[in-house]
Design an enzyme around this catalytic site. Sequence first.
Site, mmCIF file in Angstrom:
data_model
loop_
_atom_site.group_PDB
_atom_site.id
_atom_site.type_symbol
_atom_site.label_atom_id
_atom_site.label_comp_id
_atom_site.label_asym_id
_atom_site.label_seq_id
_atom_site.Cartn_x
_atom_site.Cartn_y
_atom_site.Cartn_z
ATOM 1 N N ASP A 124 -52.728 -3.058 -73.368
ATOM 2 C CA ASP A 124 -54.157 -2.765 -73.393
ATOM 3 C C ASP A 124 -54.751 -3.322 -74.682
ATOM 4 O OD1 ASP A 124 -55.870 -0.522 -71.562
ATOM 5 O OD2 ASP A 124 -56.824 -1.168 -73.415
ATOM 6 N N ASP A 183 -55.579 -8.588 -76.876
ATOM 7 C CA ASP A 183 -56.568 -9.123 -75.946
ATOM 8 C C ASP A 183 -55.894 -9.963 -74.861
ATOM 9 O OD1 ASP A 183 -58.777 -10.142 -74.663
ATOM 10 O OD2 ASP A 183 -59.626 -11.116 -76.443
ATOM 11 N N TYR A 235 -70.058 -8.548 -63.333
ATOM 12 C CA TYR A 235 -68.797 -7.824 -63.188
ATOM 13 C C TYR A 235 -68.257 -8.039 -61.771
ATOM 14 C CZ TYR A 235 -65.800 -3.870 -62.016
ATOM 15 O OH TYR A 235 -64.761 -3.089 -61.550
ATOM 16 N N LYS A 271 -64.866 -10.086 -60.515
ATOM 17 C CA LYS A 271 -63.859 -9.505 -59.634
ATOM 18 C C LYS A 271 -63.733 -10.307 -58.336
ATOM 19 C CE LYS A 271 -62.254 -5.976 -61.966
ATOM 20 N NZ LYS A 271 -60.870 -6.013 -62.477
#
Length: 264
Positions: free
Chosen positions: A39, A74, A172, A176
């Site tokens: 993460d 990252d 967003y 996706k």
Amino acid sequence: MESQTLAGRAAIVTGAGGAIGSAIASRLAKAGADVAIVDRDFTFTAQWGGHASASEIAALVTAAGQRVVVAEGDAADRSFVESVVARAERAFDRVDVLVNCAGGALTPAEDSFASTISDADLELLFAANYRSTVNFCQSAVPRMRAQGSGSVVNITSGVGHLVPRDGSLAHYLAAKAAVTSYTVSLANEIGQYGIRVNAVSPGLVMGPRTAAQAADRGAGREEARERVALRRFGDPDDIAKVVEFFAGDLSSYVTGQLLAVTGG
């Protein structure tokens, strides 16, 4: 006792600091897999009542009797990604499962419209959701190809059932959608090497962050619940169960598929 559907296998789970990612890491460990948890900031969801540290999530893996690797950084940084996959391979001797759960709707909803989103927010959303997926796939797939087996599971969203009527969250959803398209292309490319690639598209899942922000984004209200066939919102483990299915042998003849886990 949990069924050991993934005994002897090793997994990498990105976005493991979030509610869905940590649930996936825990479920894969209970199924018998060693897990590398990744993460950018394991403390990010603490402000909404989520996990406060990487050690809390690592403990979910070790409590199941499995080995864990912890990596914070990252996922859009290719050099970081390569170092993580190499660490996982050294620690576990193999990489069998990759779950790309990193990302999210990280920009303010009120600034997320298709006609007005800033360049900075656009770049952030595609880096966090799409570039991160590509980076980990390009690093893990050669290892899987050398083994002659592997399963990639991408967490996506916004294939129609989540598009807000006001047009918000535009990029967003676009990022996706790119992940969904990438999933199918990758599955077609590497199926010949025994590697499967599938995607899971969650509906509204009530983790700590989503629950806290629901009112701001017009989600989580009673009328929204009534539109779900099962008359409830999702739980992170609802998604983790489907990931376990795609990761293991029960889906051995399934690839290039997108499964919407929305409650109907």
